[in-house]
Motif scaffolding. Structure first.
Motif, PDB file in Angstrom:
ATOM      1  N   GLU A 121       0.818  -1.214   0.000  1.00 52.38           N
ATOM      2  CA  GLU A 121       0.000   0.000   0.000  1.00 52.38           C
ATOM      3  C   GLU A 121       0.849   1.261   0.000  1.00 52.38           C
ATOM      4  N   THR A 122       2.007   1.211   0.623  1.00 56.50           N
ATOM      5  CA  THR A 122       2.915   2.363   0.549  1.00 56.50           C
ATOM      6  C   THR A 122       3.324   2.607  -0.900  1.00 56.50           C
TER       7      THR A 122
ATOM      8  N   THR B 264       1.604   2.474  -3.431  1.00 57.10           N
ATOM      9  CA  THR B 264       0.566   3.174  -4.195  1.00 57.10           C
ATOM     10  C   THR B 264       0.698   4.695  -4.113  1.00 57.10           C
ATOM     11  N   TYR B 265       1.589   5.190  -3.263  1.00 57.91           N
ATOM     12  CA  TYR B 265       1.771   6.642  -3.118  1.00 57.91           C
ATOM     13  C   TYR B 265       2.880   7.184  -4.019  1.00 57.91           C
TER      14      TYR B 265
ATOM     15  N   GLU C 268       2.141  10.463  -5.716  1.00 61.04           N
ATOM     16  CA  GLU C 268       2.044  11.577  -4.766  1.00 61.04           C
ATOM     17  C   GLU C 268       3.425  12.023  -4.292  1.00 61.04           C
TER      18      GLU C 268
ATOM     19  N   GLN D  31       4.688  14.542  -6.726  1.00 58.35           N
ATOM     20  CA  GLN D  31       3.751  15.616  -7.045  1.00 58.35           C
ATOM     21  C   GLN D  31       4.417  16.985  -6.917  1.00 58.35           C
TER      22      GLN D  31
ATOM     23  N   MET E 182       8.044   3.942   3.584  1.00 59.09           N
ATOM     24  CA  MET E 182       7.924   5.284   3.023  1.00 59.09           C
ATOM     25  C   MET E 182       9.277   5.958   2.815  1.00 59.09           C
TER      26      MET E 182
ATOM     27  N   CYS F  52      10.273   7.312  -0.939  1.00 62.57           N
ATOM     28  CA  CYS F  52      10.616   8.729  -1.138  1.00 62.57           C
ATOM     29  C   CYS F  52      12.016   8.922  -1.709  1.00 62.57           C
TER      30      CYS F  52
ATOM     31  N   HIS G  91      -2.918   3.622   5.474  1.00 62.03           N
ATOM     32  CA  HIS G  91      -3.387   4.882   4.899  1.00 62.03           C
ATOM     33  C   HIS G  91      -3.768   5.929   5.944  1.00 62.03           C
TER      34      HIS G  91
ATOM     35  N   GLY H 202       0.147   6.772   5.136  1.00 64.35           N
ATOM     36  CA  GLY H 202      -0.480   7.615   4.138  1.00 64.35           C
ATOM     37  C   GLY H 202       0.397   8.743   3.645  1.00 64.35           C
ATOM     38  N   ARG H 203      -0.252   9.781   3.116  1.00 65.87           N
ATOM     39  CA  ARG H 203       0.491  10.907   2.558  1.00 65.87           C
ATOM     40  C   ARG H 203       1.211  11.702   3.632  1.00 65.87           C
TER      41      ARG H 203
ATOM     42  N   ILE I 168       4.883  10.985   3.867  1.00 65.64           N
ATOM     43  CA  ILE I 168       5.720  11.598   2.826  1.00 65.64           C
ATOM     44  C   ILE I 168       6.384  12.854   3.373  1.00 65.64           C
TER      45      ILE I 168
END
Length: 475
Positions: free
Chosen positions: A106-107, A109-110, A113, A116, A157, A161, A438, A454-455, A458
């Motif tokens: 699931e991480t 999937t970011y 983002e 971004q 994460m 990143c 998330h 989640g975000r 980040i």
């Protein structure tokens, strides 16, 4: 590569033995390293950073997905290791493995983002934007109680990143962490990108101090006790390193006068005794409306007696030993202190070696240690209150603020109470133990600061930069 090959091992090696809390046998002998060796691995992580950070986030995400798959292929090995090293019942160990894999997937999937770009309001002749950039080497320190989940969360994460990572595993679960390193290696991560390191307990403080002081380490995340977390915070502040701290908890479950007793009893049993109460979100304090308390305690005690207590290597076992004989002795001390000051022992309380029966205490008051201290064991302490205001006051009368729960048949009433609780996480009509990749996971007060998940994660593991570009005349 995630672990050292035989050719890479230096003379600065020590044998790290783990004695099982189940039967006192030595169940693991792993290689531990000293400060200088760990600093050498830090240099390798720094050397790997340019190439790793130069990949697209989607490329880095693919490695996380592969690691999740590799983790699941070693299911039986991990379940056996966690039973041996930390006394984890099979259900808890299996949840750990599956949720760790979910965190990695699931991480990933970011990825979009992470890359971004945020345009900023235009200025005459100037383009302006905010972007997030990788930091460098991230030091990740994880505990023993949920080694796969907390190890995966610590690195997922940061890696996505674009950082490289050093994951320091606990000496209480050395084989489990070593195998986690092998999973990362099997996932094909480039040389130096992700290292799992182990140290002896007596070397840990020196090693961590040196790694935080290293100029190439730019981020620190730590999950563990508040006592050690304070030291990590001090060292990080000294060297102007941002740290994320997920520390102790003393989760309160508030049962208001109109609550569903069956629902509350089931949640209390799950929250108090899962993994022997050795979860940062474990329900340690049950704050109950006085007119509901007797009936609720009867229902909880009925469930407590049905729990299968014993050897975690047996499939039916629900509650095994705590992490060590020392931990069991500390917990029996908390029980004795409470009983000497007027608490009532509803059930349990007997200890043998590292095994402590699931315990239920009633009429716990503020002068008792079990009311004030993080328990981190299978003890549920009941405090009776007259009304909602007193329940809120008692719940907030703690130095910790990680998770809590409120039970009421009236959702509006529960929401009003929840808004007044000092915690990073709150659930309504649900157990205090819950997590998702998330959600923003973390606490307040002495439970730490910063957020995994989640975000929000980040922001923890990137640098925010402002970039401008002058437009060509006439554009």
């Amino acid at each position: 590569m995630a672990v050292l090959s035989a050719q890479q091992q230096s003379a600065a090696e020590y044998s790290l033995e783990r004695v099982s809390p189940v039967d006192g046998r030595v169940v693991s002998r792993e290689t531990a390293y000293d400060r200088d060796h760990c600093l050498g691995l830090t240099a390798q992580a720094a050397a790997a950073f340019p190439q790793w950070s130069g990949l697209r986030a989607t490329e880095r995400a693919a490695f996380l997905v592969t690691a999740a798959r590799e983790l699941e292929t070693r299911r039986d090995d991990f379940l056996a290791s966690m039973a041996d090293e930390i006394g984890a019942p099979a259900e808890w160990a299996l949840q750990n493995l599956h949720f760790a894999a979910e965190i990695l997937r699931e991480t990933a999937t970011y990825a979009q983002e992470v890359e971004q770009v945020e345009p900023l309001p235009e200025r005459r002749g100037l383009d302006s934007r905010a972007v997030r950039m990788p930091c460098g080497v991230c030091l990740c320190i994880s505990p023993w109680n949920a080694p796969l989940v907390l190890g995966a969360r610590a690195i997922a994460m940061p890696l996505l990143c674009g950082n490289t990572v050093l994951l320091k595993g606990s000496e209480f679960a050395p084989r489990t962490f070593r195998m986690f390193g092998e999973v990362l290696e099997a996932a094909g991560l480039p040389e130096g990108v992700a290292r799992v390191i182990l140290t002896r307990a007596e070397d840990s403080e020196e090693v961590v101090e040196a790694l935080i002081a290293s100029p190439v380490v730019r981020r620190v995340n730590f999950t563990g006790s508040t006592r050690v977390g304070r030291r990590v915070a001090e060292l990080s502040a000294k060297h102007l390193k941002r740290s994320l701290l997920e520390l102790g908890g003393q989760s309160a479950m508030l049962v208001l006068g109109d609550a569903d007793i069956d629902l509350a009893a089931a949640a209390a049993l799950e929250g108090a005794y899962t993994n022997q109460g050795q979860v940062c979100m474990s329900t340690e304090r049950l704050i109950v409306a006085d007119d509901l308390a007797d009936a609720l305690i009867v229902r909880i005690e009925e469930g407590r007696r049905k729990l299968k207590f014993g050897d975690p290597r047996e499939a039916a076992t629900q509650v095994g030993p705590v992490i060590s004989i020392d931990a069991a002795e500390r917990l029996t001390g908390l029980i004795s202190d409470a009983l000497s000051k007027g608490a009532e022992l509803v059930g349990g309380g007997k200890a043998r070696d590292a095994f402590l029966e699931p315990t239920l205490l009633d009429r716990v008051e503020p002068d008792m240690r079990v009311y004030r201290e993080e328990v981190f064991g299978p003890i549920l302490a009941v405090t009776r209150v007259a009304n909602d205001l007193e329940a809120i006051t008692v719940a907030n009368d703690s130095e910790y603020g990680l998770a809590c729960a409120v039970f009421s048949a009236n959702e509006e009433r529960a929401g009003i109470v929840a808004e007044q609780l000092h915690s990073g996480i709150c659930h309504i009509n649900r157990c205090t133990i819950d997590d998702t990749p998330h959600a923003p996971f973390g606490g307040v007060k002495s439970s730490g600061y910063g957020r995994f998940g989640g975000r929000w994660a980040i922001h923890e593991f990137t640098e925010l930069r402002w970039l401008t570009r002058a437009r060509k005349p006439g554009v």
